[in-house]
Every structure is written in structure tokens, then in C-alpha cells.
Design a protein around this motif. Sequence first.
Motif, mmCIF file in Angstrom:
data_model
loop_
_atom_site.group_PDB
_atom_site.id
_atom_site.type_symbol
_atom_site.label_atom_id
_atom_site.label_comp_id
_atom_site.label_asym_id
_atom_site.label_seq_id
_atom_site.Cartn_x
_atom_site.Cartn_y
_atom_site.Cartn_z
ATOM 1 N N LYS A 39 0.824 -1.213 0.000
ATOM 2 C CA LYS A 39 0.000 0.000 0.000
ATOM 3 C C LYS A 39 0.855 1.259 0.000
ATOM 4 C CE LYS A 39 -4.131 -1.915 2.081
ATOM 5 N NZ LYS A 39 -5.056 -1.897 3.207
ATOM 6 N N ARG A 40 1.979 1.240 0.736
ATOM 7 C CA ARG A 40 2.881 2.402 0.738
ATOM 8 C C ARG A 40 3.419 2.680 -0.661
ATOM 9 N NH1 ARG A 40 5.788 -0.140 5.406
ATOM 10 N NH2 ARG A 40 4.634 0.530 7.224
ATOM 11 N N LEU A 41 3.833 1.626 -1.358
ATOM 12 C CA LEU A 41 4.373 1.791 -2.703
ATOM 13 C C LEU A 41 3.294 2.291 -3.662
ATOM 14 C CD1 LEU A 41 6.752 1.539 -4.620
ATOM 15 C CD2 LEU A 41 6.134 -0.860 -4.951
ATOM 16 N N LEU A 42 2.091 1.742 -3.571
ATOM 17 C CA LEU A 42 1.001 2.195 -4.437
ATOM 18 C C LEU A 42 0.626 3.646 -4.144
ATOM 19 C CD1 LEU A 42 -1.237 -0.993 -4.450
ATOM 20 C CD2 LEU A 42 0.046 -0.039 -6.378
ATOM 21 N N ARG A 43 0.652 4.040 -2.873
ATOM 22 C CA ARG A 43 0.350 5.425 -2.506
ATOM 23 C C ARG A 43 1.401 6.376 -3.084
ATOM 24 N NH1 ARG A 43 0.894 5.418 3.018
ATOM 25 N NH2 ARG A 43 -0.746 3.878 3.044
ATOM 26 N N GLN A 44 2.665 5.984 -2.993
ATOM 27 C CA GLN A 44 3.751 6.799 -3.559
ATOM 28 C C GLN A 44 3.598 6.900 -5.075
ATOM 29 O OE1 GLN A 44 6.333 8.420 -2.074
ATOM 30 N NE2 GLN A 44 7.291 9.028 -3.999
ATOM 31 N N ASP A 45 3.255 5.790 -5.713
ATOM 32 C CA ASP A 45 3.091 5.785 -7.167
ATOM 33 C C ASP A 45 1.942 6.686 -7.593
ATOM 34 O OD1 ASP A 45 3.665 4.880 -9.840
ATOM 35 O OD2 ASP A 45 1.873 3.620 -9.697
ATOM 36 N N ALA A 46 0.855 6.672 -6.835
ATOM 37 C CA ALA A 46 -0.310 7.494 -7.182
ATOM 38 C C ALA A 46 -0.041 8.984 -6.966
ATOM 39 C CB ALA A 46 -1.519 7.055 -6.363
ATOM 40 N N SER A 47 0.748 9.326 -5.947
ATOM 41 C CA SER A 47 0.955 10.745 -5.635
ATOM 42 C C SER A 47 2.082 11.373 -6.457
ATOM 43 C CB SER A 47 1.225 10.930 -4.142
ATOM 44 O OG SER A 47 2.442 10.304 -3.792
ATOM 45 N N GLU A 48 3.263 10.782 -6.443
ATOM 46 C CA GLU A 48 4.415 11.399 -7.103
ATOM 47 C C GLU A 48 5.039 10.520 -8.172
ATOM 48 O OE1 GLU A 48 7.229 12.391 -4.076
ATOM 49 O OE2 GLU A 48 5.700 13.266 -2.798
ATOM 50 N N GLY A 49 4.713 9.256 -8.169
ATOM 51 C CA GLY A 49 5.361 8.319 -9.074
ATOM 52 C C GLY A 49 6.582 7.716 -8.403
ATOM 53 N N VAL A 50 6.978 6.555 -8.868
ATOM 54 C CA VAL A 50 8.157 5.873 -8.349
ATOM 55 C C VAL A 50 9.149 5.764 -9.497
ATOM 56 C CG1 VAL A 50 9.045 3.749 -7.322
ATOM 57 C CG2 VAL A 50 6.783 4.586 -6.687
ATOM 58 N N PHE A 51 10.360 6.292 -9.279
ATOM 59 C CA PHE A 51 11.380 6.315 -10.312
ATOM 60 C C PHE A 51 12.570 5.463 -9.880
ATOM 61 C CE2 PHE A 51 8.869 10.044 -10.912
ATOM 62 C CZ PHE A 51 8.780 10.190 -12.287
ATOM 63 N N TYR A 52 13.072 4.658 -10.823
ATOM 64 C CA TYR A 52 14.269 3.860 -10.591
ATOM 65 C C TYR A 52 15.267 4.212 -11.681
ATOM 66 C CZ TYR A 52 17.353 -0.114 -9.918
ATOM 67 O OH TYR A 52 18.453 -0.907 -9.692
ATOM 68 N N ARG A 53 16.377 4.808 -11.309
ATOM 69 C CA ARG A 53 17.422 5.233 -12.239
ATOM 70 C C ARG A 53 16.848 6.129 -13.344
ATOM 71 N NH1 ARG A 53 20.974 -0.316 -12.849
ATOM 72 N NH2 ARG A 53 21.583 -0.404 -10.667
ATOM 73 N N GLY A 54 15.975 7.044 -12.950
ATOM 74 C CA GLY A 54 15.414 8.007 -13.887
ATOM 75 C C GLY A 54 14.247 7.506 -14.717
ATOM 76 N N VAL A 55 13.839 6.270 -14.538
ATOM 77 C CA VAL A 55 12.730 5.699 -15.302
ATOM 78 C C VAL A 55 11.543 5.511 -14.368
ATOM 79 C CG1 VAL A 55 11.962 3.694 -16.633
ATOM 80 C CG2 VAL A 55 14.315 4.507 -16.836
ATOM 81 N N ARG A 56 10.387 6.029 -14.791
ATOM 82 C CA ARG A 56 9.196 5.844 -13.970
ATOM 83 C C ARG A 56 8.716 4.403 -14.098
ATOM 84 N NH1 ARG A 56 4.004 9.494 -12.759
ATOM 85 N NH2 ARG A 56 2.954 7.920 -11.505
ATOM 86 N N LEU A 57 8.486 3.784 -12.955
ATOM 87 C CA LEU A 57 8.020 2.402 -12.934
ATOM 88 C C LEU A 57 6.517 2.357 -13.155
ATOM 89 C CD1 LEU A 57 10.015 1.113 -9.849
ATOM 90 C CD2 LEU A 57 10.633 0.918 -12.254
ATOM 91 N N GLN A 58 6.079 1.337 -13.880
ATOM 92 C CA GLN A 58 4.648 1.082 -14.061
ATOM 93 C C GLN A 58 4.278 -0.022 -13.084
ATOM 94 O OE1 GLN A 58 4.040 0.115 -18.151
ATOM 95 N NE2 GLN A 58 4.977 2.007 -18.885
ATOM 96 N N ILE A 59 3.419 0.311 -12.139
ATOM 97 C CA ILE A 59 3.088 -0.617 -11.058
ATOM 98 C C ILE A 59 1.634 -1.024 -11.181
ATOM 99 C CG2 ILE A 59 2.994 -0.917 -8.564
ATOM 100 C CD1 ILE A 59 5.164 1.275 -8.403
#
Length: 154
Positions: A51-71
Motif C-alpha cells: 500500500k505504501r508503494l502504491l500510494r507513492q506511485d499514485a501521488s508522485e510516481g516511483v522512479f528507478y534510475r530516472g525511469v518511472r516504474l509502471q506498477i
Amino acid sequence: EAADLLIVGFGAASDLEIGDFLSQWGLVSVVRKFEGQAITVVGFATEKGCKRLLRQDASEGVFYRGVRLQISEQPPVSLPPHESEVLRTEKLEWRRRAVARHFAQRAVSASATAQPMLPQLPVPAAGFPPRVGDPGFPGWAGHPSPLGGVAGPP
């Protein structure tokens, strides 16, 4: 209760790198990359991490090495049936190993940084003599005097 996510965008990162990156949201118990596909299945030991990861993805997005992850929480249609079955049958064993590995690493890191405990000497309050059995200061009753001998009662 454990929760799984499907993530696209890690590229050539290893399972260990992915697990280390995602551990900032919760204890990662399963990281499984599928060869020939850009899909990574990540299992968190608890639903809170998911849930924490999904909340982060919904609010600001999750980036790994400059690439936005699709979750995604839903498995893609293109996931091979054999791989789905492997995930179901081995999931509990992976989680058990991951939790054991997590706590083993924590114990090793804690023992490596542990400082030896020094005994705490009680300090008498200012203006009062030390209690019986406490180390005293020279010149107090029962302790050696700086002038020699043992100081007596006042």
C-alpha cells in the motif's frame, strides 16, 4: 497478509538491486523477473508495504534510475501459465526465506556496530556525600584523604 505487485521498468537490474530499492516501502519477500519480458513480480511480506508503494506511485510516481516504474496489482494477460503456477506454489517458501534473511542481516549488522557497554558509575548529587557502597571522592568520610590516611566523620 502478503501482497504482490507487477512492476515494469527495472531494465537489467538484478533481483538483489530491485529488492534493496523497494525495501524502503516495506519488507520485500519475493522478487521474480521473467526472462524475455519486462515484468517483475514483487511480493511484500505485509500488505502495508504494498500500500505504501502504491500510494507513492499514485501521488508522485516511483522512479528507478530516472525511469518511472509502471506498477500494477493485476497480473497481465501475457503472464505464462507455468510462471503463474510457480509463483503460487513457491510463494510461501520465498517469503519464509526472505523474512529469515532479513532478520539474519539485521542481527549481523547490529552485532558489527555494537559498542561494548561501560559500567555507569553513580554520581552523587552535588553537596551530598556518596551513598554506602558508591565510589567516593577523596576527603569524604571513609575514603582516603589527599593528605594521607582515611578521613573520619565530620
